[in-house]
Design an enzyme around this catalytic site. Sequence first.
Site, mmCIF file in Angstrom:
data_model
loop_
_atom_site.group_PDB
_atom_site.id
_atom_site.type_symbol
_atom_site.label_atom_id
_atom_site.label_comp_id
_atom_site.label_asym_id
_atom_site.label_seq_id
_atom_site.Cartn_x
_atom_site.Cartn_y
_atom_site.Cartn_z
ATOM 1 N N LEU A 44 3.373 -5.297 0.949
ATOM 2 C CA LEU A 44 4.102 -4.224 0.284
ATOM 3 C C LEU A 44 3.197 -3.743 -0.837
ATOM 4 C CD1 LEU A 44 7.850 -5.188 -0.372
ATOM 5 C CD2 LEU A 44 6.980 -3.209 0.843
ATOM 6 N N ASP A 45 3.113 -2.442 -1.012
ATOM 7 C CA ASP A 45 2.293 -1.894 -2.081
ATOM 8 C C ASP A 45 2.761 -2.415 -3.432
ATOM 9 O OD1 ASP A 45 0.981 -0.290 -0.200
ATOM 10 O OD2 ASP A 45 2.515 1.258 -0.398
ATOM 11 N N ARG A 46 1.867 -2.390 -4.378
ATOM 12 C CA ARG A 46 2.178 -2.846 -5.737
ATOM 13 C C ARG A 46 3.360 -2.086 -6.323
ATOM 14 N NH1 ARG A 46 -1.428 -1.277 -10.373
ATOM 15 N NH2 ARG A 46 -0.390 -2.206 -12.129
ATOM 16 N N SER A 48 5.875 -0.808 -4.673
ATOM 17 C CA SER A 48 7.067 -0.947 -3.839
ATOM 18 C C SER A 48 7.718 -2.286 -4.146
ATOM 19 C CB SER A 48 6.703 -0.876 -2.357
ATOM 20 O OG SER A 48 6.156 0.381 -2.035
#
Length: 182
Positions: A44-46, A48
Amino acid sequence: MARVILFNKPFGVLSQFTDARSPTPRPTLSSYIDVPGVYPAGRLDRDSEGLIVLTDDGRLQARIADPRHKLSKCYLVQVEGAPKDADLQKLRDGVTLKDGPTRPAKARLIDPPNLWERDPPVRFRKSVPDRWIEIVISEGRNRQVRRMTAHIGFPTLRLVRWRVGDWSLDRLSPGGWREISA
């Protein structure tokens, strides 16, 4: 028996156990989880939030993360603007991004979910409406959901992964985790 951990990743946390690239340390999974031998199945992106599944079973990890297995992932997405059903139909049909066409997604407007407060809070502008969409995809390209909503003209303000396959965030607060049977 494989170990499986469900973790609610807070905003700003990296989906890895170390951060070797940044001169200023950023929070990582090791700030929350002290279980040896488990690794995230997907990322998961930072910026998100939400569900990350960790396991010590390499085959299970590949089955969760590899798009060939078409494991569904459900996201609750706050977007800038007020999309109509015709806008969401584009997601249901599949959109073409720079790295190629996406698989058809399930997409529907939802009421604002009862989520925790985000730190920092999402920017609020009185002159621009926002709406929540539930999006279910079966692939996981880099920043895919954000790129999909931007492609149809509604930039993502907040993104929470709620479910991966049959596993969900149910009753897990940000930074919380629980071990489940595989």
